[in-house]
Design an enzyme around this catalytic site. Structure first.
Site, PDB file in Angstrom:
ATOM      1  N   ASP A   1       2.219   2.677   3.397  1.00 18.58           N
ATOM      2  CA  ASP A   1       1.383   3.866   3.232  1.00 18.58           C
ATOM      3  C   ASP A   1       1.215   4.631   4.537  1.00 18.58           C
ATOM      4  O   ASP A   1       1.372   5.854   4.586  1.00 18.58           O
ATOM      5  CB  ASP A   1       0.018   3.426   2.707  1.00 18.58           C
ATOM      6  CG  ASP A   1      -1.050   4.499   2.819  1.00 18.58           C
ATOM      7  OD1 ASP A   1      -1.186   5.292   1.878  1.00 18.58           O
ATOM      8  OD2 ASP A   1      -1.756   4.527   3.850  1.00 18.58           O
ATOM      9  N   LYS A   2       0.888   3.920   5.594  1.00 18.43           N
ATOM     10  CA  LYS A   2       0.571   4.598   6.852  1.00 18.43           C
ATOM     11  C   LYS A   2       1.775   5.352   7.395  1.00 18.43           C
ATOM     12  O   LYS A   2       1.639   6.435   7.985  1.00 18.43           O
ATOM     13  CB  LYS A   2       0.035   3.582   7.857  1.00 18.43           C
ATOM     14  CG  LYS A   2      -1.280   2.947   7.397  1.00 18.43           C
ATOM     15  CD  LYS A   2      -1.829   1.967   8.394  1.00 18.43           C
ATOM     16  CE  LYS A   2      -3.013   1.201   7.809  1.00 18.43           C
ATOM     17  NZ  LYS A   2      -4.072   2.069   7.274  1.00 18.43           N
TER      18      LYS A   2
ATOM     19  N   GLU B   1      -1.459  -7.931   1.803  1.00 21.63           N
ATOM     20  CA  GLU B   1      -1.157  -6.498   1.792  1.00 21.63           C
ATOM     21  C   GLU B   1      -0.113  -6.122   2.835  1.00 21.63           C
ATOM     22  O   GLU B   1      -0.253  -6.456   4.011  1.00 21.63           O
ATOM     23  CB  GLU B   1      -2.425  -5.684   2.081  1.00 21.63           C
ATOM     24  CG  GLU B   1      -2.156  -4.179   2.048  1.00 21.63           C
ATOM     25  CD  GLU B   1      -3.247  -3.329   2.672  1.00 21.63           C
ATOM     26  OE1 GLU B   1      -3.338  -2.138   2.313  1.00 21.63           O
ATOM     27  OE2 GLU B   1      -4.011  -3.841   3.532  1.00 21.63           O
TER      28      GLU B   1
ATOM     29  N   ASP C   1      -1.025   0.145  -4.832  1.00 25.30           N
ATOM     30  CA  ASP C   1      -2.324   0.690  -5.203  1.00 25.30           C
ATOM     31  C   ASP C   1      -2.236   2.141  -5.654  1.00 25.30           C
ATOM     32  O   ASP C   1      -3.004   2.594  -6.485  1.00 25.30           O
ATOM     33  CB  ASP C   1      -3.329   0.535  -4.060  1.00 25.30           C
ATOM     34  CG  ASP C   1      -2.782   1.043  -2.724  1.00 25.30           C
ATOM     35  OD1 ASP C   1      -1.609   1.433  -2.646  1.00 25.30           O
ATOM     36  OD2 ASP C   1      -3.557   1.017  -1.744  1.00 25.30           O
ATOM     37  N   HIS C   2      -1.294   2.881  -5.105  1.00 21.67           N
ATOM     38  CA  HIS C   2      -1.120   4.282  -5.477  1.00 21.67           C
ATOM     39  C   HIS C   2       0.276   4.718  -5.062  1.00 21.67           C
ATOM     40  O   HIS C   2       0.932   4.062  -4.249  1.00 21.67           O
ATOM     41  CB  HIS C   2      -2.167   5.174  -4.800  1.00 21.67           C
ATOM     42  CG  HIS C   2      -2.202   5.033  -3.303  1.00 21.67           C
ATOM     43  ND1 HIS C   2      -1.244   5.597  -2.476  1.00 21.67           N
ATOM     44  CD2 HIS C   2      -3.064   4.374  -2.484  1.00 21.67           C
ATOM     45  CE1 HIS C   2      -1.517   5.294  -1.223  1.00 21.67           C
ATOM     46  NE2 HIS C   2      -2.611   4.541  -1.185  1.00 21.67           N
TER      47      HIS C   2
ATOM     48  N   HIS D   1       2.350   8.496   5.313  1.00 22.65           N
ATOM     49  CA  HIS D   1       1.477   9.563   5.822  1.00 22.65           C
ATOM     50  C   HIS D   1       2.099  10.238   7.047  1.00 22.65           C
ATOM     51  O   HIS D   1       2.000  11.450   7.220  1.00 22.65           O
ATOM     52  CB  HIS D   1       0.112   8.989   6.212  1.00 22.65           C
ATOM     53  CG  HIS D   1      -0.826   8.773   5.068  1.00 22.65           C
ATOM     54  ND1 HIS D   1      -1.289   9.792   4.269  1.00 22.65           N
ATOM     55  CD2 HIS D   1      -1.405   7.629   4.593  1.00 22.65           C
ATOM     56  CE1 HIS D   1      -2.103   9.310   3.353  1.00 22.65           C
ATOM     57  NE2 HIS D   1      -2.190   7.993   3.528  1.00 22.65           N
TER      58      HIS D   1
ATOM     59  N   HIS E   1      -1.205  11.225  -0.722  1.00 27.04           N
ATOM     60  CA  HIS E   1      -0.911  10.366  -1.866  1.00 27.04           C
ATOM     61  C   HIS E   1      -0.518  11.245  -3.052  1.00 27.04           C
ATOM     62  O   HIS E   1      -0.790  12.446  -3.073  1.00 27.04           O
ATOM     63  CB  HIS E   1      -2.142   9.559  -2.264  1.00 27.04           C
ATOM     64  CG  HIS E   1      -2.658   8.660  -1.191  1.00 27.04           C
ATOM     65  ND1 HIS E   1      -3.821   7.937  -1.308  1.00 27.04           N
ATOM     66  CD2 HIS E   1      -2.174   8.348   0.039  1.00 27.04           C
ATOM     67  CE1 HIS E   1      -4.037   7.229  -0.223  1.00 27.04           C
ATOM     68  NE2 HIS E   1      -3.040   7.469   0.616  1.00 27.04           N
TER      69      HIS E   1
ATOM     70  N   SER F   1      -6.967   4.316  -1.292  1.00 33.17           N
ATOM     71  CA  SER F   1      -6.862   2.856  -1.356  1.00 33.17           C
ATOM     72  C   SER F   1      -8.201   2.172  -1.584  1.00 33.17           C
ATOM     73  O   SER F   1      -8.239   1.039  -2.068  1.00 33.17           O
ATOM     74  CB  SER F   1      -6.246   2.322  -0.060  1.00 33.17           C
ATOM     75  OG  SER F   1      -4.931   2.789   0.099  1.00 33.17           O
TER      76      SER F   1
ATOM     77  N   THR G   1      -8.034  -1.849   1.648  1.00 35.10           N
ATOM     78  CA  THR G   1      -7.532  -2.843   0.703  1.00 35.10           C
ATOM     79  C   THR G   1      -8.124  -4.226   0.922  1.00 35.10           C
ATOM     80  O   THR G   1      -8.678  -4.817  -0.013  1.00 35.10           O
ATOM     81  CB  THR G   1      -5.995  -2.889   0.729  1.00 35.10           C
ATOM     82  OG1 THR G   1      -5.486  -1.629   0.287  1.00 35.10           O
ATOM     83  CG2 THR G   1      -5.450  -3.984  -0.171  1.00 35.10           C
TER      84      THR G   1
ATOM     85  N   ASP H   1       0.838  -1.193   0.000  1.00 34.23           N
ATOM     86  CA  ASP H   1       0.000   0.000   0.000  1.00 34.23           C
ATOM     87  C   ASP H   1       0.878   1.250   0.000  1.00 34.23           C
ATOM     88  O   ASP H   1       1.755   1.417   0.846  1.00 34.23           O
ATOM     89  CB  ASP H   1      -0.910   0.002   1.226  1.00 34.23           C
ATOM     90  CG  ASP H   1      -2.102   0.913   1.058  1.00 34.23           C
ATOM     91  OD1 ASP H   1      -1.901   2.091   0.708  1.00 34.23           O
ATOM     92  OD2 ASP H   1      -3.240   0.448   1.268  1.00 34.23           O
TER      93      ASP H   1
ATOM     94  N   ASP I   1      -9.814  -2.623   6.867  1.00 36.46           N
ATOM     95  CA  ASP I   1      -9.323  -1.437   6.175  1.00 36.46           C
ATOM     96  C   ASP I   1      -9.584  -1.582   4.675  1.00 36.46           C
ATOM     97  O   ASP I   1      -9.965  -2.645   4.183  1.00 36.46           O
ATOM     98  CB  ASP I   1      -7.835  -1.253   6.472  1.00 36.46           C
ATOM     99  CG  ASP I   1      -7.363   0.176   6.288  1.00 36.46           C
ATOM    100  OD1 ASP I   1      -8.194   1.047   5.952  1.00 36.46           O
ATOM    101  OD2 ASP I   1      -6.158   0.434   6.472  1.00 36.46           O
TER     102      ASP I   1
ATOM    103  N   ARG J   1     -15.614   3.739   3.283  1.00 31.74           N
ATOM    104  CA  ARG J   1     -14.616   2.837   3.830  1.00 31.74           C
ATOM    105  C   ARG J   1     -14.550   2.864   5.354  1.00 31.74           C
ATOM    106  O   ARG J   1     -14.007   1.955   5.976  1.00 31.74           O
ATOM    107  CB  ARG J   1     -13.229   3.173   3.267  1.00 31.74           C
ATOM    108  CG  ARG J   1     -12.759   4.583   3.592  1.00 31.74           C
ATOM    109  CD  ARG J   1     -11.416   4.926   2.975  1.00 31.74           C
ATOM    110  NE  ARG J   1     -10.325   4.203   3.633  1.00 31.74           N
ATOM    111  CZ  ARG J   1      -9.061   4.272   3.246  1.00 31.74           C
ATOM    112  NH1 ARG J   1      -8.725   5.024   2.193  1.00 31.74           N
ATOM    113  NH2 ARG J   1      -8.126   3.602   3.885  1.00 31.74           N
TER     114      ARG J   1
END
Length: 469
Positions: free
Chosen positions: A343-344, A338, A385-386, A347, A432, A116, A169, A60, A167, A180
């Site tokens: 990702d987290k 995943e 995913d991104h 961030h 993102h 996501s 994904t 992610d 979550d 989500r």
């Protein structure tokens, strides 16, 4: 240029020198990139036909910059990840989502920076949607997923994540909601039409009701919430799972004790929220944090009861393989894995956390590739995913915008990581980005990742490989 070189020399003094001694700085640069003729290897990797199994692994937020910074730090410039970098066929995937503007002129137009939920819906269903939606269209219609289609055709199924298993994904495979955030029965304020008894329920409830054979990750708190409608009203989602034939495990020892040939389904929830990070270190700051070397035993020291992503992937594959062998359908399995906290931690502008999760994700990819080496009828797909915000820049000083950290790499040189999509602040969360992301694969239909594709094509490729309609 000389200023940058002098800056690097200065950074290798003091604490950095001691850190280098601990790491071991020697790297052989001969043969960078291999230099060999891979024509035959690639030719042999190109195969069509059907796959018995699909293992889809997603980092992610794992854009090219995130992969590169993890490689440079952990392996050095000449290094290569055995899993992520070892796959023979690679391409790039576009990741845009859609704008939801009901009745407005922008409804259905491209949103170039996705989340996501939207990207997960794209690869899981073959359809674009708006940010925040879980396998539903921008007009709130349900979209069938690759996991649902595989189940219907007789394949065993699994879903693994280091995030809450509710979550975005993991949710896109076994749930359908308009928001989500509707992860548990107590979280349905934005999804009233999906709440039980009239609707299918929260993501946690739908996960259980779907009967996925192996579900492993975090998010215990969502499953401790009480069901508000239907035959299980007043019970917790965990109670609901037990009633539907799930064996629950809550720690690494419990997961290890599960025998692959055991009948029934497995629900493993190893943290009340997201699972514990593998590595720790100083967050990026202004002025820059570091020079630093990451602490690599964060999970092992703080949460030894939690399994690693590698452990969860190994167990999931063994259970699904055994289940498929027992099945009278003759079908194999579909598994999603995943690495969520790349990702987290992007961030959070936490480079050590981010890199450690990427290294851990590569170990899970190696598990999948080792299985595929013995089972060549397995399609392995590795992607993100991104894209995300972290960038490798030349150097930092007081005038560099954003947050920065200086890491001392395997090569013994400073690596400057920058996060600058959001102004520094106590609650700032980096954003993102809209770049393409890498996709790589091996096995039947893997050649379809070559070139530039869209995430929706990933669904088509996997469905074709499994012979799904």
């Amino acid at each position: 240029m000389q200023r940058a070189i002098n800056r690097r020399r200065a950074l290798l003094g003091g604490t950095a020198i001691a850190a280098l001694a601990a790491l071991g700085a020697g790297v052989a640069f001969a043969g960078l990139g291999g230099g060999g003729d891979r024509t035959q290897d690639v030719r042999e990797a190109i195969q069509g036909g059907k796959a018995k199994n699909v293992i889809f692994l997603l980092g992610d937020g794992m854009g090219d910059s995130e992969i590169t910074s993890a490689r440079y730090y952990h392996l050095g410039a000449a290094g290569r990840f055995p899993g992520i970098d070892g796959l023979p066929l690679t391409g790039e995937a576009t990741t845009y989502s859609l704008i939801e503007d009901a009745g407005g002129p922008l409804h259905g137009k491209p949103n170039y920076v996705p989340d996501s939920a939207a990207t997960g819906t794209a690869w899981a269903t073959g359809h674009k949607t708006s940010n925040g939606r879980i396998s539903t269209t921008i007009d709130d219609e349900t979209l069938p997923t690759i996991l649902e289609k595989a189940q219907k055709a007789g394949f065993a199924t699994g879903n693994v994540s280091t995030a809450e298993i509710t979550d975005a994904t993991p949710a896109v495979l076994d749930s359908h909601v308009n928001d989500r955030g509707c992860q548990g029965p107590a979280d349905m304020a934005n999804c009233p039409q999906y709440a039980k008894p009239a609707g299918p329920g929260s993501i946690a409830e739908q996960t259980v009701d779907h009967g996925v054979d192996v579900v492993l990750g975090g998010g215990l708190a969502r499953f401790e919430q009480k069901v508000t409608g239907g035959p299980d009203a007043g019970k917790t989602v965990l109670d609901q799972a037990a009633g539907e034939g799930y064996t629950f495990v809550g720690d690494a020892a419990g997961l290890a004790a599960i025998k692959p040939k055991s009948k029934g389904k497995v629900l493993g929830l190893f943290n009340r929220g997201n699972m514990t990070l593998e590595w720790s270190g100083l967050p990026a700051a202004h002025p820059a944090s570091g020079p630093q070397v990451c602490t690599e035993d964060n999970r092992e020291s703080k949460a030894p009861n939690e399994p690693s992503l590698e452990d969860m992937t190994t167990k999931a594959i063994s259970i699904l393989d055994a289940k498929a062998r027992r099945s009278k359908s003759g079908k194999g399995f579909f598994l999603q894995v995943e690495g969520a906290s790349i990702d987290k931690q992007d961030h959070a502008a936490n480079p050590c956390g981010q890199i450690g999760e990427t290294v851990a994700f590569d170990k899970a990819v190696q598990v999948a590739r080792a299985y595929a080496a013995k089972h060549p009828d397995t399609l392995v797909v590795v992607t993100a995913d991104h894209a995300h915000t972290s960038q490798i820049i030349e150097e930092v000083d007081a005038g560099t915008p954003g947050l920065q950290s200086i890491l001392t790499t395997k090569d013994g040189t400073p690596l400057f990581i920058n996060y600058a999509t959001v102004a520094p602040g106590p609650n700032a969360s980096q954003q993102h980005t809209g770049s393409e992301v890498r996709i790589a694969a091996e096995g039947p239909q893997a050649a379809n990742v070559v070139g530039v594709i869209d995430e929706t094509d990933e669904f088509t490729m996997m469905a074709r490989a499994l012979g799904l309609k």
